[in-house]
Structures are given as C-alpha cells and as structure tokens.
Design an enzyme around this catalytic site. Structure first.
Site, short mmCIF file in Angstrom:
data_model
loop_
_atom_site.label_atom_id
_atom_site.label_comp_id
_atom_site.label_asym_id
_atom_site.label_seq_id
_atom_site.Cartn_x
_atom_site.Cartn_y
_atom_site.Cartn_z
N ASP A 13 53.48 46.94 -7.36
CA ASP A 13 53.56 47.40 -5.98
C ASP A 13 52.46 46.70 -5.17
OD1 ASP A 13 53.51 48.77 -3.60
OD2 ASP A 13 53.29 50.75 -4.51
N ILE A 14 52.84 45.94 -4.18
CA ILE A 14 51.88 45.13 -3.43
C ILE A 14 50.86 46.01 -2.70
CG2 ILE A 14 53.16 44.93 -1.24
CD1 ILE A 14 52.45 41.88 -1.34
N ASP A 37 58.20 46.62 3.53
CA ASP A 37 57.67 47.00 4.85
C ASP A 37 57.45 48.52 4.89
OD1 ASP A 37 56.90 46.66 7.46
OD2 ASP A 37 58.90 46.25 8.25
N SER A 121 62.20 37.89 2.60
CA SER A 121 63.66 37.69 2.80
C SER A 121 64.51 37.94 1.56
CB SER A 121 63.97 36.29 3.36
OG SER A 121 63.56 36.17 4.70
N VAL A 124 66.77 43.03 1.67
CA VAL A 124 67.91 43.26 2.56
C VAL A 124 68.28 42.02 3.38
CG1 VAL A 124 67.53 45.75 2.73
CG2 VAL A 124 66.56 44.26 4.46
N1 APR Z 1 55.79 45.78 -3.54
C1 APR Z 1 56.22 44.53 -3.76
N2 APR Z 1 57.46 44.13 -3.49
C2 APR Z 1 58.33 45.05 -3.00
C3 APR Z 1 57.97 46.39 -2.75
C4 APR Z 1 56.61 46.75 -3.05
N3 APR Z 1 56.15 47.98 -2.83
N4 APR Z 1 59.05 47.04 -2.26
C5 APR Z 1 60.06 46.15 -2.22
N5 APR Z 1 59.65 44.95 -2.68
C6 APR Z 1 60.36 43.67 -2.80
C7 APR Z 1 61.87 43.71 -2.89
O1 APR Z 1 62.27 43.98 -4.22
C8 APR Z 1 62.23 42.28 -2.46
O2 APR Z 1 62.16 41.38 -3.56
O3 APR Z 1 60.13 42.92 -1.61
C9 APR Z 1 61.12 41.92 -1.47
C10 APR Z 1 61.53 41.83 -0.03
O4 APR Z 1 62.55 42.76 0.25
P1 APR Z 1 62.66 43.55 1.62
O5 APR Z 1 61.54 44.52 1.72
O6 APR Z 1 64.03 44.09 1.73
O7 APR Z 1 62.37 42.40 2.75
P2 APR Z 1 63.36 41.35 3.46
O8 APR Z 1 64.48 40.93 2.61
O9 APR Z 1 62.45 40.28 4.01
O10 APR Z 1 63.96 42.16 4.65
C11 APR Z 1 63.14 42.51 5.74
O11 APR Z 1 63.63 44.82 5.54
O12 APR Z 1 63.03 46.99 5.87
C12 APR Z 1 62.98 45.84 6.25
O13 APR Z 1 61.55 46.02 8.14
C13 APR Z 1 62.01 45.16 7.14
O14 APR Z 1 63.85 44.73 8.58
C14 APR Z 1 62.96 44.13 7.65
C15 APR Z 1 63.73 43.72 6.42
#
Ligand code: APR
Length: 175
Positions: A13-14, A37, A121, A124
């Site tokens: 978890d980042i 996020d 990216s 989602v």
């Molecule tokens: N720590 C590390 N990595 C994480 C965590 C965490 N706590 N939670 C999720 N991830 C990973 C996911 O598994 C994925 O590989 O982060 C990566 C990015 O996924 P998303 O969070 O869905 O980001 P993204 O694809 O860039 O989409 C951005 O999602 O909710 C939103 O506000 C954000 O609209 C924006 C969109």
C-alpha cells in the site's frame, strides 16, 4: 551507484511508505476518487488534501501537481494525471511518459531523494499493464541517468502480477 540499483519493486500500500514523496494516480479535476487516489485521500486526510488540491483548479492530463501529504509518512504527494486508455492512438504513450518525466523533475527540483510511484493509469483508466510498465521503467531510468538528486525509486504495486512485470522489465533494461 549503478542506476538500476536505485530502483526497487514493492508490493504493498503506497500510503504506508516512508519515502520523501509518493505519486498519486489522480484525475484532471484533482477531485479525489477510488483506487489509489481514494486510498491516499483517506490516509492523508480527505478534507485537508482536497483543500490543497483545490488551489490548482485541476491539472491537465500528462501533468503533475505537488501537495503536502498531511497524515502520511511521506513528506509530499505528486498528483499525476495519467491518460485514459482509448486504444493507444490518442497520444496515450506520450501522455503517460510525461507523467513520469514531470514527476521525476519535480522530485529533483524539490530535492526529494526517494520517490514511490503508483501504477499510473493501470486501474480504472485501463492502460495495458505490459505497455505502461515499459514506459514507466524507461522514463524513470532515463531521468535517473540525467539527474542524480533522486537516490531511490520505488514502483509500488498492489499485486504480484504487476510487480512481476516491473521486475521482468528491469531485468531487460539497458542504461
Ligand atoms: N497502493 C498502491 N497501489 C494501489 C493502491 C494502493 N493503496 N490502490 C490501488 N492501487 C493500484 C491499482 O491496483 C492500479 O494498479 O494503483 C494502480 C492505479 O489504479 P487507479 O487507482 O485505478 O488509477 P488510474 O487507472 O490512473 O485511474 C485514475 O481513478 O479513482 C480514480 O481519481 C482517480 O479518476 C482517477 C482514476
């Protein structure tokens, strides 16, 4: 120190990482959301982080903004707005590359010696993981070769599948 020794792949978890700066995968409104996020907002303190983000009035895709990290162990957050995957012909690779390059530039400018990236990216926004990882590794290695401020880069993955892709790519990386 050889450049590849500065790069690490972590599963976890980042929000828990004790690094100078973490990189969020944000949206162009910097409005918070789900995924990483959402986790960052929750752990940092939703209201404070949203107030800090609101100052910018959004952020263009491919660009980054810096905020404090409030309740997180890290000092700061770089919010990077990655591209939504639309098949790969809409400039997605350049836009994703720009997120990594700009985040590394901000880290260097601020004197941050350690930085942890989420997989921008790759949730989602639907960017194919194999393609995103090539861009992430190439761009980061290139930035590390150009500026020695950053001493440690962590690719923080939420699962082993993603971490394996980074490890494979780093094995094949040339500096
Ligand atoms: N720590 C590390 N990595 C994480 C965590 C965490 N706590 N939670 C999720 N991830 C990973 C996911 O598994 C994925 O590989 O982060 C990566 C990015 O996924 P998303 O969070 O869905 O980001 P993204 O694809 O860039 O989409 C951005 O999602 O909710 C939103 O506000 C954000 O609209 C924006 C969109």
């Amino acid at each position: 120190m050889p450049i590849l020794n500065k790069v690490e792949v972590l599963v976890g978890d980042i929000t828990q990482l004790d690094v100078a700066v973490i990189v969020n995968a944000a949206n162009s409104q910097l409005a918070g959301g789900g995924g990483v996020d959402g986790a960052i907002h929750e752990a940092a303190g939703y209201r404070q982080l949203q107030e800090a983000c609101a100052v910018f009035g959004g952020c263009p895709t491919g660009d980054v903004r810096l905020t404090p990290s409030f309740n997180l162990p890290s000092k700061a957050i770089i919010h990077a707005v990655g591209p939504i995957w639309r098949g790969g012909e809409q400039g997605e690779p350049d836009t994703l590359r720009s997120c990594y390059r700009k985040a590394m530039a901000v880290a260097a400018k601020e004197g941050f010696e350690s930085i942890a990236f989420s997989a921008i990216s790759c949730g989602v926004y639907g960017y194919p993981h194999e393609l995103a990882v090539v861009i992430a590794v190439n761009e980061v290695v290139c930035c590390l070769a150009q500026d020695s401020t950053v001493k440690k880069v962590i690719f923080c993955c939420f699962g082993e599948e993603m971490a394996d892709l980074y490890r494979q790519r780093l094995k094949n990386a040339t500096v």
